[in-house]
Design a protein around this motif. Structure first.
Motif, PDB file in Angstrom:
ATOM      1  N   THR A 180       0.807  -1.223   0.000  1.00 14.08           N
ATOM      2  CA  THR A 180       0.000   0.000   0.000  1.00 14.08           C
ATOM      3  C   THR A 180       0.836   1.268   0.000  1.00 14.08           C
ATOM      4  O   THR A 180       0.339   2.346  -0.309  1.00 14.08           O
ATOM      5  N   GLN A 181       2.126   1.147   0.353  1.00 13.56           N
ATOM      6  CA  GLN A 181       3.005   2.318   0.306  1.00 13.56           C
ATOM      7  C   GLN A 181       4.441   1.841   0.327  1.00 13.56           C
ATOM      8  O   GLN A 181       4.790   0.863   0.996  1.00 13.56           O
ATOM      9  N   VAL A 182       5.303   2.528  -0.406  1.00 14.86           N
ATOM     10  CA  VAL A 182       6.723   2.234  -0.401  1.00 14.86           C
ATOM     11  C   VAL A 182       7.484   3.535  -0.621  1.00 14.86           C
ATOM     12  O   VAL A 182       7.045   4.401  -1.376  1.00 14.86           O
ATOM     13  N   GLY A 183       8.582   3.697   0.082  1.00 10.41           N
ATOM     14  CA  GLY A 183       9.372   4.918  -0.054  1.00 10.41           C
ATOM     15  C   GLY A 183      10.433   4.982   1.014  1.00 10.41           C
ATOM     16  O   GLY A 183      10.600   4.035   1.810  1.00 10.41           O
ATOM     17  N   ALA A 184      11.175   6.075   1.036  1.00 12.89           N
ATOM     18  CA  ALA A 184      12.146   6.279   2.101  1.00 12.89           C
ATOM     19  C   ALA A 184      11.437   6.181   3.449  1.00 12.89           C
ATOM     20  O   ALA A 184      10.310   6.674   3.603  1.00 12.89           O
ATOM     21  N   THR A 185      12.077   5.535   4.403  1.00 15.30           N
ATOM     22  CA  THR A 185      11.431   5.280   5.697  1.00 15.30           C
ATOM     23  C   THR A 185      10.887   6.562   6.314  1.00 15.30           C
ATOM     24  O   THR A 185       9.739   6.610   6.781  1.00 15.30           O
ATOM     25  N   ARG A 186      11.680   7.600   6.292  1.00 19.74           N
ATOM     26  CA  ARG A 186      11.247   8.872   6.884  1.00 19.74           C
ATOM     27  C   ARG A 186      10.032   9.433   6.155  1.00 19.74           C
ATOM     28  O   ARG A 186       9.100   9.948   6.782  1.00 19.74           O
ATOM     29  N   ASP A 187      10.002   9.312   4.825  1.00 11.15           N
ATOM     30  CA  ASP A 187       8.890   9.857   4.045  1.00 11.15           C
ATOM     31  C   ASP A 187       7.589   9.104   4.336  1.00 11.15           C
ATOM     32  O   ASP A 187       6.520   9.708   4.464  1.00 11.15           O
ATOM     33  N   VAL A 188       7.690   7.772   4.412  1.00 11.61           N
ATOM     34  CA  VAL A 188       6.487   6.972   4.674  1.00 11.61           C
ATOM     35  C   VAL A 188       5.905   7.310   6.036  1.00 11.61           C
ATOM     36  O   VAL A 188       4.681   7.447   6.197  1.00 11.61           O
ATOM     37  N   LEU A 189       6.768   7.474   7.035  1.00  7.74           N
ATOM     38  CA  LEU A 189       6.281   7.766   8.378  1.00  7.74           C
ATOM     39  C   LEU A 189       5.827   9.218   8.530  1.00  7.74           C
ATOM     40  O   LEU A 189       4.996   9.527   9.382  1.00  7.74           O
ATOM     41  N   SER A 190       6.363  10.116   7.684  1.00  7.08           N
ATOM     42  CA  SER A 190       5.948  11.523   7.750  1.00  7.08           C
ATOM     43  C   SER A 190       4.636  11.763   7.014  1.00  7.08           C
ATOM     44  O   SER A 190       3.823  12.590   7.436  1.00  7.08           O
ATOM     45  N   VAL A 191       4.456  11.073   5.895  1.00  4.10           N
ATOM     46  CA  VAL A 191       3.242  11.254   5.080  1.00  4.10           C
ATOM     47  C   VAL A 191       2.623   9.878   4.848  1.00  4.10           C
ATOM     48  O   VAL A 191       2.718   9.303   3.759  1.00  4.10           O
ATOM     49  N   PRO A 192       1.983   9.300   5.862  1.00  2.93           N
ATOM     50  CA  PRO A 192       1.433   7.947   5.729  1.00  2.93           C
ATOM     51  C   PRO A 192       0.252   7.912   4.769  1.00  2.93           C
ATOM     52  O   PRO A 192      -0.609   8.781   4.787  1.00  2.93           O
ATOM     53  N   ALA A 193       0.223   6.862   3.931  1.00  2.00           N
ATOM     54  CA  ALA A 193      -0.834   6.746   2.924  1.00  2.00           C
ATOM     55  C   ALA A 193      -2.052   5.994   3.439  1.00  2.00           C
ATOM     56  O   ALA A 193      -3.122   6.030   2.816  1.00  2.00           O
ATOM     57  N   THR A 194      -1.927   5.297   4.563  1.00  2.00           N
ATOM     58  CA  THR A 194      -3.039   4.536   5.128  1.00  2.00           C
ATOM     59  C   THR A 194      -3.078   4.740   6.631  1.00  2.00           C
ATOM     60  O   THR A 194      -2.116   5.216   7.242  1.00  2.00           O
TER      61      THR A 194
END
Length: 383
Positions: free
Chosen positions: A218-232
């Motif tokens: 459901t989401q993939v990216g740099a760890t910091r980016d995923v946790l900063s802008v969560p998609a779910t």
């Protein structure tokens, strides 16, 4: 950087279907996180050769190790150059720590004397040089996991698969082994896929984060980016954030389910909400939510207001107090688009309450409360 792993894994099991794509560069560490039953262990099992995919293809380096339907396209686990390290160390109980590590070296064709010397060096790297003659039963859980790590890396694998290797350890031991993992994976340049339930592991170890839910990425990216802008909502929970979906109206956020309103002050959020009808996501930390007991002075709360009527769903202990999970209700106390009971759905909001304040509020599941949001900590993002 070349890809050490390229995988499209499809596994059908009864009513469950895993359909996930994963690519990992040489020397990269990628974390995979998801709720229970998302398919994380099934994915690792397929990569390791322990689970046969229904379809798809798995390549390790320049070799295809699994491609259902293709002739001779299933490489057995022991010939893949892939090592799986799980929650249990699975050391050979009849061998000493040094002999366990030497086993990996001997399996690579290294002579007995050299294997003993290299095993001792590996134990020294994991700070267990003095315990080389001890058998697993004489070692603590953390020490056993260190031996297992040394054995895994001594095999010089193309890829290490880590399936929640710190879960069974206490917090202090887990922190020590985590630090060791960071150092050894970096020093050896080993490519790794880490399945974990702890965001601390992902932040400390992984450059990229893959979120797996219901068998799909459901989401993939740099760890910091995923946790900063969560998609779910699950990704938001990993980061300790509330995530709500809504639309822009009058320069504010209006929640899809309840019609409740959130304002924001920062320029980026104001710009995101500038056009009415724009689909938005509101992201906020539970610490930005103030909670008051519902009483006669709640006339200003409800749909169209940034003070929300809510009902307590459950209470969760935190390091500094209590997390109060709530769901919105209307003026008569009916759930506003949410299901009753302990289930937390898309309308839920959490508040962090210090122990002293919690004692004064004396809240329990089912109680009605009023939430007030500090708009300085609300981020509105287009979705």
């Amino acid at each position: 950087m070349s890809a050490a792993l390229e995988a499209h894994v499809v596994v059908d099991r009864g009513g469950f279907r895993l359909d996930a794509t994963l690519e990992v560069a040489a020397g990269e560490i990628v974390a995979v996180m998801g709720p229970s039953g998302a398919g994380k262990s099934t994915l690792l099992g397929a990569l390791a050769g322990l689970v046969r995919p229904t379809s798809g293809r798995i390549r390790v380096g320049d070799r295809t190790v699994d491609e259902p339907g293709a002739r001779r396209a299933h490489v057995p686990p022991m010939r893949r150059g892939v090592v799986l390290l799980g929650q249990e160390p699975r050391l050979f109980p009849h061998l000493t720590a040094a002999q366990n590590v030497a086993f990996s070296l001997r399996a690579r064709g290294i002579g007995r004397a050299q294997a003993r010397a290299e095993a001792s060096a590996w134990l020294d790297r994991v700070r267990l040089a003095e315990l080389g003659t001890a058998r697993p039963a004489a070692l603590s859980g953390g020490q056993q996991q260190r031996v297992a790590l040394a054995r895994a890396l001594a095999a010089a694998p193309s890829i290490v698969l880590l399936d929640e290797p710190l879960t069974s350890l206490d917090a202090e031991t887990a922190a020590d082994v985590r630090t060791l993992l960071v150092a050894e994976l970096a020093a050896s340049g080993t490519t790794a896929v880490l399945v974990t339930h702890d965001a601390v592991d992902a932040v400390a170890l992984a450059a990229r984060l893959v979120v797996l839910e219901d068998g799909r990425v459901t989401q993939v990216g740099a760890t910091r980016d995923v946790l900063s802008v969560p998609a779910t909502r699950f990704a938001a929970a990993l980061a300790g954030l509330d995530r709500l979906e809504g639309v822009a109206s009058g320069g504010a956020f209006v929640h899809d389910v309840s019609g409740l309103v959130l304002q924001a002050d920062d320029a980026a959020s104001v710009a995101a909400a500038a056009v009415d009808g724009t689909p938005l996501v509101a992201v906020l930390p539970p610490s930005a939510v103030r909670i008051d007991a519902a009483d006669g002075a709640t006339a200003d709360a409800g749909a169209g207001s940034d003070a929300w009527r809510a009902r307590v769903v459950r209470l969760e202990a935190t390091v500094g107090g209590v997390r109060v999970v709530t769901t919105p209700v209307d003026a008569d106390g009916r759930s506003a688009g949410a299901q009753p009971g302990p289930r937390v759905d898309a309308a839920s909001v959490s508040a962090e309450v210090p122990v002293a304040a919690m004692a004064e509020l004396a809240l329990a599941p089912g109680d009605r409360v009023v939430l007030r949001i500090d708009r300085r900590h609300v981020r509105l993002l287009r979705r």
